[in-house]
Motif scaffolding. Sequence first.
Motif, PDB file in Angstrom:
ATOM      1  N   ALA A   1      29.252  12.135   0.305  1.00 11.83           N
ATOM      2  CA  ALA A   1      30.114  12.998  -0.497  1.00 11.83           C
ATOM      3  C   ALA A   1      30.163  12.575  -1.963  1.00 11.83           C
ATOM      4  CB  ALA A   1      31.526  12.997   0.087  1.00 11.83           C
ATOM      5  N   GLY A   2      29.470  11.515  -2.319  1.00 13.39           N
ATOM      6  CA  GLY A   2      29.517  11.037  -3.689  1.00 13.39           C
ATOM      7  C   GLY A   2      28.886  12.015  -4.659  1.00 13.39           C
ATOM      8  N   ASP A   3      29.329  11.963  -5.882  1.00 13.87           N
ATOM      9  CA  ASP A   3      28.810  12.852  -6.910  1.00 13.87           C
ATOM     10  C   ASP A   3      27.697  12.134  -7.657  1.00 13.87           C
ATOM     11  OD1 ASP A   3      28.287  14.632  -8.876  1.00 13.87           O
ATOM     12  OD2 ASP A   3      30.340  14.762  -9.647  1.00 13.87           O
ATOM     13  N   LEU A   4      26.456  12.544  -7.439  1.00 11.09           N
ATOM     14  CA  LEU A   4      25.318  11.892  -8.081  1.00 11.09           C
ATOM     15  C   LEU A   4      25.311  12.091  -9.589  1.00 11.09           C
ATOM     16  CD1 LEU A   4      22.403  12.633  -5.568  1.00 11.09           C
ATOM     17  CD2 LEU A   4      23.579  10.469  -5.951  1.00 11.09           C
ATOM     18  N   THR A   5      25.997  13.112 -10.073  1.00 15.33           N
ATOM     19  CA  THR A   5      25.998  13.362 -11.518  1.00 15.33           C
ATOM     20  C   THR A   5      26.855  12.352 -12.276  1.00 15.33           C
ATOM     21  OG1 THR A   5      27.864  14.899 -11.369  1.00 15.33           O
ATOM     22  CG2 THR A   5      25.632  15.817 -11.136  1.00 15.33           C
ATOM     23  N   THR A   6      27.692  11.606 -11.566  1.00 17.03           N
ATOM     24  CA  THR A   6      28.522  10.587 -12.217  1.00 17.03           C
ATOM     25  C   THR A   6      28.287   9.193 -11.661  1.00 17.03           C
ATOM     26  OG1 THR A   6      30.344  11.011 -10.671  1.00 17.03           O
ATOM     27  CG2 THR A   6      30.339  12.257 -12.747  1.00 17.03           C
ATOM     28  N   SER A   7      27.660   9.079 -10.504  1.00 19.17           N
ATOM     29  CA  SER A   7      27.458   7.778  -9.868  1.00 19.17           C
ATOM     30  C   SER A   7      26.349   6.996 -10.567  1.00 19.17           C
ATOM     31  CB  SER A   7      27.078   7.953  -8.390  1.00 19.17           C
ATOM     32  OG  SER A   7      26.727   6.703  -7.820  1.00 19.17           O
TER      33      SER A   7
ATOM     34  N   SER B   1       0.823  -1.209   0.000  1.00 16.66           N
ATOM     35  CA  SER B   1       0.000   0.000   0.000  1.00 16.66           C
ATOM     36  C   SER B   1       0.858   1.260   0.000  1.00 16.66           C
ATOM     37  CB  SER B   1      -0.924   0.003   1.219  1.00 16.66           C
ATOM     38  OG  SER B   1      -0.149  -0.012   2.416  1.00 16.66           O
ATOM     39  N   LEU B   2       2.153   1.144   0.344  1.00 14.03           N
ATOM     40  CA  LEU B   2       3.039   2.299   0.396  1.00 14.03           C
ATOM     41  C   LEU B   2       3.685   2.616  -0.940  1.00 14.03           C
ATOM     42  CD1 LEU B   2       4.865   1.437   3.741  1.00 14.03           C
ATOM     43  CD2 LEU B   2       2.819   2.836   3.421  1.00 14.03           C
ATOM     44  N   VAL B   3       3.639   1.681  -1.867  1.00  9.24           N
ATOM     45  CA  VAL B   3       4.392   1.849  -3.119  1.00  9.24           C
ATOM     46  C   VAL B   3       3.505   2.463  -4.184  1.00  9.24           C
ATOM     47  CG1 VAL B   3       5.744   0.688  -4.875  1.00  9.24           C
ATOM     48  CG2 VAL B   3       5.801  -0.135  -2.519  1.00  9.24           C
ATOM     49  N   ARG B   4       3.655   3.722  -4.439  1.00 10.13           N
ATOM     50  CA  ARG B   4       2.906   4.447  -5.436  1.00 10.13           C
ATOM     51  C   ARG B   4       3.850   5.423  -6.112  1.00 10.13           C
ATOM     52  NH1 ARG B   4       0.983   1.309  -6.743  1.00 10.13           N
ATOM     53  NH2 ARG B   4      -0.653   0.103  -5.861  1.00 10.13           N
ATOM     54  N   PRO B   5       3.408   6.169  -7.094  1.00  9.68           N
ATOM     55  CA  PRO B   5       4.340   7.019  -7.836  1.00  9.68           C
ATOM     56  C   PRO B   5       5.172   7.949  -6.966  1.00  9.68           C
ATOM     57  CG  PRO B   5       2.264   6.890  -9.001  1.00  9.68           C
ATOM     58  CD  PRO B   5       2.059   6.187  -7.674  1.00  9.68           C
ATOM     59  N   GLY B   6       4.652   8.389  -5.829  1.00  8.88           N
ATOM     60  CA  GLY B   6       5.414   9.271  -4.954  1.00  8.88           C
ATOM     61  C   GLY B   6       6.693   8.663  -4.444  1.00  8.88           C
ATOM     62  N   VAL B   7       6.794   7.354  -4.506  1.00 10.72           N
ATOM     63  CA  VAL B   7       8.014   6.689  -4.036  1.00 10.72           C
ATOM     64  C   VAL B   7       9.223   7.121  -4.849  1.00 10.72           C
ATOM     65  CG1 VAL B   7       7.956   4.650  -5.507  1.00 10.72           C
ATOM     66  CG2 VAL B   7       8.882   4.465  -3.197  1.00 10.72           C
ATOM     67  N   LEU B   8       9.029   7.518  -6.089  1.00 10.79           N
ATOM     68  CA  LEU B   8      10.152   7.967  -6.917  1.00 10.79           C
ATOM     69  C   LEU B   8      10.822   9.196  -6.304  1.00 10.79           C
ATOM     70  CD1 LEU B   8       8.496   7.590 -10.421  1.00 10.79           C
ATOM     71  CD2 LEU B   8      10.371   6.218  -9.521  1.00 10.79           C
ATOM     72  N   ALA B   9      10.004  10.188  -5.913  1.00  6.37           N
ATOM     73  CA  ALA B   9      10.567  11.386  -5.317  1.00  6.37           C
ATOM     74  C   ALA B   9      11.185  11.083  -3.958  1.00  6.37           C
ATOM     75  CB  ALA B   9       9.482  12.459  -5.186  1.00  6.37           C
ATOM     76  N   ALA B  10      10.490  10.289  -3.150  1.00 10.47           N
ATOM     77  CA  ALA B  10      11.000   9.958  -1.827  1.00 10.47           C
ATOM     78  C   ALA B  10      12.307   9.184  -1.920  1.00 10.47           C
ATOM     79  CB  ALA B  10       9.962   9.144  -1.058  1.00 10.47           C
ATOM     80  N   ALA B  11      12.364   8.237  -2.854  1.00  9.28           N
ATOM     81  CA  ALA B  11      13.572   7.430  -3.003  1.00  9.28           C
ATOM     82  C   ALA B  11      14.739   8.280  -3.501  1.00  9.28           C
ATOM     83  CB  ALA B  11      13.315   6.274  -3.956  1.00  9.28           C
ATOM     84  N   ALA B  12      14.447   9.231  -4.374  1.00  7.36           N
ATOM     85  CA  ALA B  12      15.515  10.105  -4.868  1.00  7.36           C
ATOM     86  C   ALA B  12      16.107  10.938  -3.738  1.00  7.36           C
ATOM     87  CB  ALA B  12      14.982  11.005  -5.970  1.00  7.36           C
ATOM     88  N   LEU B  13      15.231  11.458  -2.861  1.00  7.78           N
ATOM     89  CA  LEU B  13      15.715  12.221  -1.719  1.00  7.78           C
ATOM     90  C   LEU B  13      16.527  11.345  -0.777  1.00  7.78           C
ATOM     91  CD1 LEU B  13      12.559  14.389  -0.918  1.00  7.78           C
ATOM     92  CD2 LEU B  13      14.690  15.147  -1.974  1.00  7.78           C
ATOM     93  N   LEU B  14      16.052  10.106  -0.567  1.00  8.26           N
ATOM     94  CA  LEU B  14      16.789   9.172   0.266  1.00  8.26           C
ATOM     95  C   LEU B  14      18.156   8.885  -0.328  1.00  8.26           C
ATOM     96  CD1 LEU B  14      16.948   7.153   2.616  1.00  8.26           C
ATOM     97  CD2 LEU B  14      15.882   5.455   1.109  1.00  8.26           C
ATOM     98  N   GLY B  15      18.197   8.720  -1.644  1.00  6.98           N
ATOM     99  CA  GLY B  15      19.462   8.449  -2.303  1.00  6.98           C
ATOM    100  C   GLY B  15      20.443   9.595  -2.130  1.00  6.98           C
ATOM    101  N   GLN B  16      19.952  10.830  -2.206  1.00 11.50           N
ATOM    102  CA  GLN B  16      20.821  11.978  -2.036  1.00 11.50           C
ATOM    103  C   GLN B  16      21.399  12.017  -0.637  1.00 11.50           C
ATOM    104  OE1 GLN B  16      18.777  15.551  -3.185  1.00 11.50           O
ATOM    105  NE2 GLN B  16      18.421  14.858  -5.279  1.00 11.50           N
TER     106      GLN B  16
END
Length: 443
Positions: free
Chosen positions: A33-39, A13-28
């Motif tokens: 210190a990693g560079d997301l533009t190259t990782s 029930s938690l997995v819906r399109p909003g997970v994309l934004a939440a997961a991206a923030l979590l990833g950041q």
Amino acid sequence: MATLDRLFRSRRSLVRPGVLAAAALLGQAMAHAGDLTTSPTLTGDWGGLRKQLADRGVVFNLGYGNQLAHNFSGGTEHLTRDTDQWEFGTTVDLDKRWGWRGGSFQFTMTDRNGRNLGADAHIGNNLLIQEVYGRGQTWHLTQLWLNQKLLDDRLELKFGRMTLSEDFFSFSCDFQNLTFCSAQPGNLVGNYWVNWPTSQWATRIKYHPSADSYVQLGVYQVNPKYVDDEYARHNGWKPNNPSGTTGALIPLELGWQPNWQGLPGSYKLGAWYNTSDGKDLFFDRNHNPRGLTGLEPLERNGQYGAYLSLQQKVTGTAKGSGATLFLNFTQADHDTAQLDHQLTLGVQYKGPFESRAQDSIGFAVGATHNNGRFADFTRQNNARTGRDTVAGGGYEYVGELYYSWLPLPSVVLRPNLQYIVHPGGTTRNSNAFVIGLKSSLSF
């Protein structure tokens, strides 16, 4: 096990399109210190731990994909539906890890959730509008296998729980419509040719006569329980061997991977034989039309088919920008396959703009044929029983156009347009125009 099962189900029930934004923030947050533009992953190198593990032969893979679709025409309702898949995997290079030369191990679990637009909107389509839907919206043990290379890597032996599409007629799933995704035979005879994410016990032997060619033969368990949604909901994630095996699927494939003017190509020719009996679509056990008699169908000894897959890059550089053309064709046996052949062709262009070298554009058209023998049976059966079952005897035509945008190497956003003509191979179903969004994250 029951506690794990409840935990798996409560998460859906938690997995819906909003997970994309939440997961991206979590990833950041986790990238530090990693560079997301190259990782290549949102979570970076885990402070160097990821590289250390890879150097020792252990690679972890975590991915999420979501597919959103809305039909502006076609069907009985105009709806928006989304479906998704989580993927958790571990790859072990046994040589690096333990000095086991030529050995590798793969483990992958997947979890699917969501709704099917085609079914909910009653579009009547043969092939899924959201390819990631299907095979049970639940957990699957997708890969659990060992691969061993011998004879200076010219011979490969593989055994375990495997999906057919990872080895035979392997083809990308860049498009969102299933017509253009994965191993084409699974689109026609999916009751026994089982693609990702469902695995079965199998073995495969592959030999490379030269650096750019191979021949491979496989033996895959055929068991109807693997493709039964009810069974999958309770057992799809278990490494068990269920009763009810009906035979073995034996695919054979010849492959050639040449370079044409320095550009890579892939040419595959394959055939298969399923030792399981198949039910005839038209004749009954007495070789009379079963739509008229109502008797059980004639049992056919074995089921079979053949395929051709061609891909060739024609412009640009080998690993850089440029256009790749593809053509796929599959023919299944006319006696037992309700969908008996499929043809697709298309083009994918990587780096359409100088500033967007990793983006791509794809366009493809395809035709899937509904077996006329089954349509004839349905018409006769409707006349005998008074039913009004719809069964097409013609082609379902599909076209899809997408643009793949990578704001980061670990994030893919792929809006697409789909048009389906004669869904289900019949003019009784209205043509459908669909807009979709296929998204993926790599952690």
